[in-house]
Design a protein around this motif. Structure first.
Motif, short mmCIF file in Angstrom:
data_model
loop_
_atom_site.label_atom_id
_atom_site.label_comp_id
_atom_site.label_asym_id
_atom_site.label_seq_id
_atom_site.Cartn_x
_atom_site.Cartn_y
_atom_site.Cartn_z
N LEU A 96 0.90 -1.17 -0.12
CA LEU A 96 0.01 -0.02 -0.06
C LEU A 96 0.59 1.23 0.13
O LEU A 96 0.59 2.27 -0.60
N ALA A 97 1.89 1.22 0.81
CA ALA A 97 2.73 2.48 0.83
C ALA A 97 3.45 2.61 -0.63
O ALA A 97 4.00 3.62 -0.78
N VAL A 98 3.48 1.65 -1.38
CA VAL A 98 4.21 1.82 -2.92
C VAL A 98 3.07 2.31 -3.87
O VAL A 98 3.34 3.26 -4.52
N VAL A 99 1.93 1.82 -3.85
CA VAL A 99 1.04 1.96 -4.69
C VAL A 99 -0.09 2.91 -4.27
O VAL A 99 -0.39 3.91 -5.23
N LEU A 100 -0.35 3.27 -3.17
CA LEU A 100 -1.19 4.12 -2.79
C LEU A 100 -0.62 4.81 -1.29
O LEU A 100 -1.20 4.82 -0.19
N PRO A 101 0.41 5.44 -1.42
CA PRO A 101 1.10 5.99 -0.22
C PRO A 101 0.15 7.13 0.51
O PRO A 101 0.30 7.15 1.67
N GLU A 102 -0.78 7.86 -0.31
CA GLU A 102 -1.30 8.73 0.16
C GLU A 102 -2.55 8.02 1.16
O GLU A 102 -2.84 8.53 2.11
N VAL A 103 -3.05 6.99 0.72
CA VAL A 103 -4.13 6.05 1.65
C VAL A 103 -3.33 5.44 2.86
O VAL A 103 -3.61 5.42 3.94
N ASP A 104 -2.16 4.78 2.63
CA ASP A 104 -1.30 4.16 3.62
C ASP A 104 -0.91 5.26 4.90
O ASP A 104 -0.92 5.00 5.82
N LEU A 148 -12.77 6.14 -1.11
CA LEU A 148 -11.45 5.85 -0.49
C LEU A 148 -10.63 7.23 -0.37
O LEU A 148 -9.67 7.34 0.58
N THR A 149 -10.76 8.33 -1.07
CA THR A 149 -9.99 9.23 -1.03
C THR A 149 -10.60 10.84 -0.42
O THR A 149 -9.78 11.71 -0.24
N HIS A 150 -11.68 10.52 0.16
CA HIS A 150 -12.44 11.80 0.76
C HIS A 150 -11.67 12.16 2.10
O HIS A 150 -11.82 13.39 2.38
N ASP A 151 -10.81 11.40 2.73
CA ASP A 151 -10.13 11.90 3.97
C ASP A 151 -8.48 12.15 3.88
O ASP A 151 -7.98 11.94 4.93
N LEU A 152 -7.99 12.16 2.56
CA LEU A 152 -6.58 12.20 2.41
C LEU A 152 -5.86 13.36 3.60
O LEU A 152 -4.91 13.06 3.73
N GLY A 153 -6.75 14.46 3.53
CA GLY A 153 -6.06 15.68 4.17
C GLY A 153 -5.60 15.34 5.64
O GLY A 153 -4.78 15.96 6.44
N LYS A 154 -6.25 14.19 6.31
CA LYS A 154 -5.96 14.02 7.79
C LYS A 154 -4.60 13.37 7.89
O LYS A 154 -4.21 13.48 9.06
N ALA A 155 -3.88 12.76 6.86
CA ALA A 155 -2.68 12.40 6.84
C ALA A 155 -1.54 13.64 7.16
O ALA A 155 -0.47 13.59 7.73
N LEU A 156 -1.92 14.87 6.70
CA LEU A 156 -1.39 15.95 6.86
C LEU A 156 -1.70 17.00 8.21
O LEU A 156 -1.14 17.87 8.18
N THR A 157 -2.58 16.62 9.04
CA THR A 157 -2.60 17.28 10.28
C THR A 157 -1.29 17.34 11.21
O THR A 157 -0.97 16.22 11.55
N GLY A 161 -6.94 18.01 1.66
CA GLY A 161 -7.06 16.52 1.12
C GLY A 161 -6.94 16.87 -0.44
O GLY A 161 -6.61 15.72 -1.09
N VAL A 162 -7.12 17.94 -0.86
CA VAL A 162 -7.02 18.17 -2.31
C VAL A 162 -5.56 17.90 -3.06
O VAL A 162 -5.71 17.28 -3.93
#
Length: 410
Positions: free
Chosen positions: A203-211, A254-263, A278-279
């Motif tokens: 997951l960290a390789v193909v979808l790091p934003e989700v990981d 799947l992608t609606h909360d990607l911004g939370k990784a940047l908090t 998240g945008v």
């Protein structure tokens, strides 16, 4: 001509699933012999033909030998001497390496029937490690079959981890990654795709934003599951339940909360402004995987607007209008129904809240319908033009929203 039904058609019948496409393998024949029988060649990388009457695919039995990095680095041998067992041996999983002859007899040299009964996804042999795409295929099969009790065999998971560690997944072209992701999102349990990839490190390789979402805490009063990665898994499965087979809704979920990784860590578990944050990672993901425009656009709307929809009953009439306009709901009315589904999946994709009501969804559709009932042609006699006409149309639509709310309150 010795022909055998192979692959998914045999597997799905044994699982009691509806029949899909039927593929056949032909043993002991040459390409010239197939052409002489009227078969139409369609294979670019290996000899595949269409039956002249049924249109079903028939492939010559073949073996594959690794000749380079990536999933394209193979030399194919379709000599008439290749046996059925050799052809089955090049396949990915034992459940896909079962053949059936004309009389219904199964040929199962790798124990696929046993693994179907045991609900185990197991690789056929060491050649599995030669194709990095098979890591994604394993995850995608889990998205389809986890609800039926399947799990990945420990030795297969260990091999997948070794494949990730080798760095070969970097050789995958974006289109193939997207293809597997899209098919997973159309399955019953997309969370199993994400979880399987994470378990093997892919997951960290193909979808790091989700990981990056895993281990990020949220407020327990809003998110009893706490972990943002777990929340996204629940949202994906809820989206699959609300909109079965719809990868548009699934990708936005799947992608609606990607911004939370940047908090910033200092403000956790709050996530103020995560919608706008998240945008940027969403766009980076879409650019990297060459995500189709329709999926990209809905995902960005869902990322940016989901909290606004959750607060719908608190918004002013003009704010509701502008939410609809930002979501392109006047030019593409279907977008609002899609947005409502994404937001409902977000709200109900939380531990213990799967059965909760989401009145914001039908209310958004009702207010959208009221605003849509006002058209530019209704102001044709006003004498207005240009920006003035646009402002008048906005005011009229806001009035329509206000009247719809007043009726609901009466």
């Amino acid at each position: 001509m010795q022909t055998y039904l192979v692959g998914g058609a045999v597997r799905d019948r044994l699982l009691g699933l509806p029949a899909g496409d039927r593929d056949f393998v032909v043993v002991g024949q040459t390409q010239d012999a197939m052409l002489a029988c009227g078969f139409k060649p369609v294979g670019r990388d290996f000899p595949v033909f269409l039956h002249p009457r049924t249109g079903e695919e028939y492939a010559l039995a073949r073996t594959e030998r690794k000749s380079g990095r990536g999933y394209r680095g193979f030399v194919v041998d379709a000599d008439p001497s290749v046996t059925l067992e050799e052809d089955l041996g090049r396949r990915d999983f034992t459940i896909n390496a079962i053949a059936e002859d004309d009389s219904g007899r199964l040929v199962d040299p790798f124990g696929g029937v046993r693994d179907i009964d045991a609900r185990v996804l197991r690789h056929v042999g060491p050649a599995f490690a030669e194709d990095p795409l098979r890591v994604l295929r394993a995850a995608r099969f889990m998205a389809r079959f986890a609800s039926r009790g399947f799990s990945v065999a420990p030795d297969t998971m260990a091999l997948m981890r070794a494949m990730v560690d080798s760095g070969e997944l970097a050789e995958l072209v974006p289109e193939r990654v997207w293809q597997e992701l899209q098919r997973a999102l159309m399955s019953q349990t997309p969370s199993a795709f994400v979880r399987t990839l994470r378990d093997c490190g892919a997951l960290a390789v193909v979808l790091p934003e989700v990981d990056a979402l895993y281990g990020v805490p949220q407020r327990a009063d809003y998110h009893p599951e706490i972990d943002t990665g777990v929340h996204v898994e629940l949202v994906c499965d809820m989206a699959a339940s609300l909109a079965p087979g719809d990868a548009l809704i699934g990708f936005a979920a799947l992608t609606h909360d990607l911004g939370k990784a940047l908090t910033p860590a200092r403000v956790l578990p709050k996530h103020i402004g995560h919608e706008s944050a998240g945008v940027a990672p969403l766009r980076a993901l879409c650019d990297r995987l060459k995500v189709p425009a329709a999926h990209r656009q809905l995902a960005e709307i869902g990322c940016r607007e989901h909290l606004n929809v959750h607060r719908l009953f608190e918004l002013r009439d003009g704010t509701v209008h502008d939410l609809i306009a930002r979501s392109d709901g006047f030019r593409q009315p279907g977008r609002i129904a899609q947005l409502a589904l994404v937001c409902e999946a977000d709200k109900r994709g939380r531990a213990g809240l799967a059965g909760c009501d989401y009145p914001q969804g039908p209310e958004l559709l009702r207010l959208h319908a009221a605003a849509l009932s006002v058209r530019g042609g209704d102001l044709a006699d006003s004498g207005l033009a240009g920006p003035a006409l646009g402002a008048a149309l906005r005011d009229a639509r806001i009035d329509a929203i206000a009247r719809a709310r007043a009726v609901a309150r009466a």
